[in-house]
Design a protein around this motif. Structure first.
Motif, mmCIF file in Angstrom:
data_model
loop_
_atom_site.group_PDB
_atom_site.id
_atom_site.type_symbol
_atom_site.label_atom_id
_atom_site.label_comp_id
_atom_site.label_asym_id
_atom_site.label_seq_id
_atom_site.Cartn_x
_atom_site.Cartn_y
_atom_site.Cartn_z
ATOM 1 N N VAL A 188 0.834 -1.201 0.000
ATOM 2 C CA VAL A 188 0.000 0.000 0.000
ATOM 3 C C VAL A 188 0.869 1.252 0.000
ATOM 4 C CG1 VAL A 188 -0.186 0.139 2.531
ATOM 5 C CG2 VAL A 188 -2.004 1.092 1.099
ATOM 6 N N LEU A 189 0.448 2.260 -0.755
ATOM 7 C CA LEU A 189 1.165 3.537 -0.790
ATOM 8 C C LEU A 189 0.444 4.607 0.016
ATOM 9 C CD1 LEU A 189 3.422 5.377 -1.840
ATOM 10 C CD2 LEU A 189 1.999 5.847 -3.845
ATOM 11 N N GLY A 190 -0.869 4.781 -0.175
ATOM 12 C CA GLY A 190 -1.556 5.845 0.557
ATOM 13 C C GLY A 190 -3.048 5.855 0.307
ATOM 14 N N ILE A 191 -3.696 6.892 0.869
ATOM 15 C CA ILE A 191 -5.125 7.102 0.668
ATOM 16 C C ILE A 191 -5.392 8.591 0.456
ATOM 17 C CG2 ILE A 191 -6.020 5.106 1.936
ATOM 18 C CD1 ILE A 191 -6.329 6.869 4.384
ATOM 19 N N CYS A 192 -6.455 8.872 -0.270
ATOM 20 C CA CYS A 192 -6.941 10.242 -0.451
ATOM 21 C C CYS A 192 -8.342 10.300 0.133
ATOM 22 C CB CYS A 192 -6.967 10.614 -1.932
ATOM 23 S SG CYS A 192 -7.666 12.259 -2.257
ATOM 24 N N VAL A 193 -8.552 11.211 1.099
ATOM 25 C CA VAL A 193 -9.846 11.328 1.781
ATOM 26 C C VAL A 193 -10.333 12.773 1.711
ATOM 27 C CG1 VAL A 193 -9.350 9.390 3.325
ATOM 28 C CG2 VAL A 193 -8.717 11.706 4.009
ATOM 29 N N ASP A 194 -11.537 12.984 2.249
ATOM 30 C CA ASP A 194 -12.162 14.327 2.259
ATOM 31 C C ASP A 194 -12.275 14.895 0.844
ATOM 32 O OD1 ASP A 194 -12.356 14.160 4.984
ATOM 33 O OD2 ASP A 194 -10.563 15.348 5.383
ATOM 34 N N ARG A 195 -12.678 14.049 -0.083
ATOM 35 C CA ARG A 195 -12.864 14.500 -1.461
ATOM 36 C C ARG A 195 -14.178 15.258 -1.594
ATOM 37 N NH1 ARG A 195 -13.026 9.554 -4.810
ATOM 38 N NH2 ARG A 195 -12.439 10.844 -6.610
ATOM 39 N N PRO A 196 -14.282 16.166 -2.574
ATOM 40 C CA PRO A 196 -15.481 17.008 -2.712
ATOM 41 C C PRO A 196 -16.762 16.195 -2.909
ATOM 42 C CG PRO A 196 -13.696 17.809 -4.102
ATOM 43 C CD PRO A 196 -13.264 16.483 -3.582
ATOM 44 N N ASP A 197 -17.884 16.801 -2.513
ATOM 45 C CA ASP A 197 -19.218 16.230 -2.727
ATOM 46 C C ASP A 197 -19.378 14.859 -2.073
ATOM 47 O OD1 ASP A 197 -19.825 18.469 -4.360
ATOM 48 O OD2 ASP A 197 -18.844 17.488 -6.068
ATOM 49 N N ASP A 198 -18.732 14.690 -0.920
ATOM 50 C CA ASP A 198 -18.848 13.442 -0.155
ATOM 51 C C ASP A 198 -18.470 12.200 -0.964
ATOM 52 O OD1 ASP A 198 -19.719 14.730 2.172
ATOM 53 O OD2 ASP A 198 -21.792 14.797 1.418
ATOM 54 N N GLN A 199 -17.518 12.365 -1.856
ATOM 55 C CA GLN A 199 -17.061 11.207 -2.622
ATOM 56 C C GLN A 199 -16.319 10.223 -1.722
ATOM 57 O OE1 GLN A 199 -15.333 11.966 -6.678
ATOM 58 N NE2 GLN A 199 -15.377 14.086 -5.981
#
Length: 411
Positions: free
Chosen positions: A85-96
């Motif tokens: 695993v490398l990472g995660i992206c969270v808190d994306r716009p429009d509750d994605q």
């Protein structure tokens, strides 16, 4: 948006310019990479390439993404056979949903790909044995998978056999140890999923007519129980047998690809009882030794095959010189005179189809085939030329995008 990456975080810098604010399904195809070996996923999954590396991006619920990110990080640190695993992206716009980023497992294939390629040499039984070995390794480490299936497993060629890796850990749970009930439940879930997946292969015309999907899947628990018993059972024997019995048990575990931790031997006038702590961490014994001798990082079965060739080369040197040759000296000569010439003979346009160590293994197999046919030892150089001309071109390309293949081959 927030990004969280594991070290080396420098790998993530080339990914930051991607359109993380948009759903993965809407990303421009020009940004994406076609990976033919990918399996079926219930989530949106896309592949990208940057800095000579390929990454898998999976859109998933943030809670599950954080859970999987943490577990995969632990598994990797412990050397368990899982994707990195490398990472995660969270808190994306429009509750994605969040996006989980893992490193593409080079030279890996899905079960569907294995059955649909021109070189579909692997049987359903071989896939099950490989997956069962993975499940036993995870259970020994206290991991309840909860979603063991062929779809959630990637397979890599390993000296003519296969090595299995966990891909999806969103349902996995970590425990100090697993009860027999939890292990049985995990195995039963695997049996159901594998049966459905083999039926799907059958409906698609990819499964040989001689294979009954239900019968094959029904045999999975017995395969699991046999391997679990082999690596965990206590042995009872006479006191006068203890030395060779211990040696035999440890050698058998190493041959199965498991490492050995603490060994407990309890003796009494009636006999001796042996308990062995079986470990699952990679690399295994052969991988460690080959790395020490040659600097090559390969898989366990590949390492075993390469070490066997080094032993034969060492015997040849001793016979030729008439005096003993050290293991390290023989390994150095073998690397320069035997292994590297084979690797360097691979044409640029065929590079990357298989790992170099797997190609070397296949060249040795091809040499044996040609020698049997010619009733003489054809030699490695001749076998290499024949293999490159007639066998390797039949292996499907791992990455189908030419620019990425060029970038990866130059890295």
């Amino acid at each position: 948006m927030r990004f969280l990456f594991r070290p080396p975080a420098a790998e993530a810098t080339g990914l930051l310019s991607l359109p993380w604010d948009r759903p993965l399904a809407e990303w421009d195809p020009a940004l994406l990479l076609e990976v033919p070996q990918r399996g079926i996923s219930r989530h949106v999954v896309r592949f990208v390439a940057t800095g000579g590396r390929v990454f898998a991006l999976k859109e998933i619920n943030e809670r599950l993404a954080r859970h999987e990110y943490a577990l995969l990080g632990q598994f990797e640190e412990e050397g368990l056979p899982t994707v990195s695993v490398l990472g995660i992206c969270v808190d994306r716009p429009d509750d994605q949903e969040a996006i989980l980023v893992t490193r593409y497992l080079e030279y890996s294939m899905s079960y569907r790909w294995l059955f649909s390629t021109p070189r579909a040499e692997h049987s359903a039984e071989q896939l099950l044995d490989t997956m069962v070995e993975l499940l036993v390794r995870l259970h020994l480490a206290g991991i309840f998978w909860g979603d063991c299936s062929l779809s959630n497993t990637l397979f890599r060629p390993d000296a003519g056999a296969l090595a299995a890796y966990l891909v999806d850990a969103e349902t996995a749970e970590r425990h100090p140890s697993l009860s027999a009930r939890l292990r049985a439940y995990d195995v039963d879930l695997a049996r159901e999923r594998v049966g459905a997946e083999l039926l799907d292969l059958q409906f698609g015309g990819l499964l040989p007519e001689s294979i009954d999907p239900i019968d094959v899947a029904a045999g999975l628990p017995a395969r699991y129980d046999a391997l679990w018993e082999e690596v965990t059972a206590e042995q009872v024997f006479g006191v006068d047998e203890q030395q060779w019995r211990i040696t035999e048990r440890l050698r058998r575990l190493n041959d199965l690809g498991f490492d050995v931790g603490e060994v407990e031997l309890i003796t009494s006038p009636e006999g001796a009882r042996l308990r062995v702590e079986t470990r699952v961490a990679e690399p295994g014994q052969h991988r460690r030794e080959l790395l020490r001798l040659t600097g090559l990082e390969v898989q366990e079965r590949q390492a075993r095959r390469l070490r066997g060739d080094i032993v034969a080369f060492r015997a040849h040197l001793e016979q030729k010189t008439g005096h003993p040759v050290s293991e390290s000296f023989a390994a150095h000569r073998w690397l320069a005179e035997v292994y590297q010439p084979v690797v360097e003979a691979i044409p640029r346009e065929l590079a990357g189809r298989l790992a170099p160590a797997e190609i070397f293994h296949e060249v040795l197999e091809h040499r044996w085939f040609l020698s049997e046919k010619a009733r003489r030892d054809v030699g490695t150089p001749e076998a290499t030329r024949s293999y490159v001309a007639h066998v390797l071109p039949q292996t499907p390309e791992e990455i189908t995008t030419p620019s990425v293949r060029a970038e990866l081959s130059e890295t």
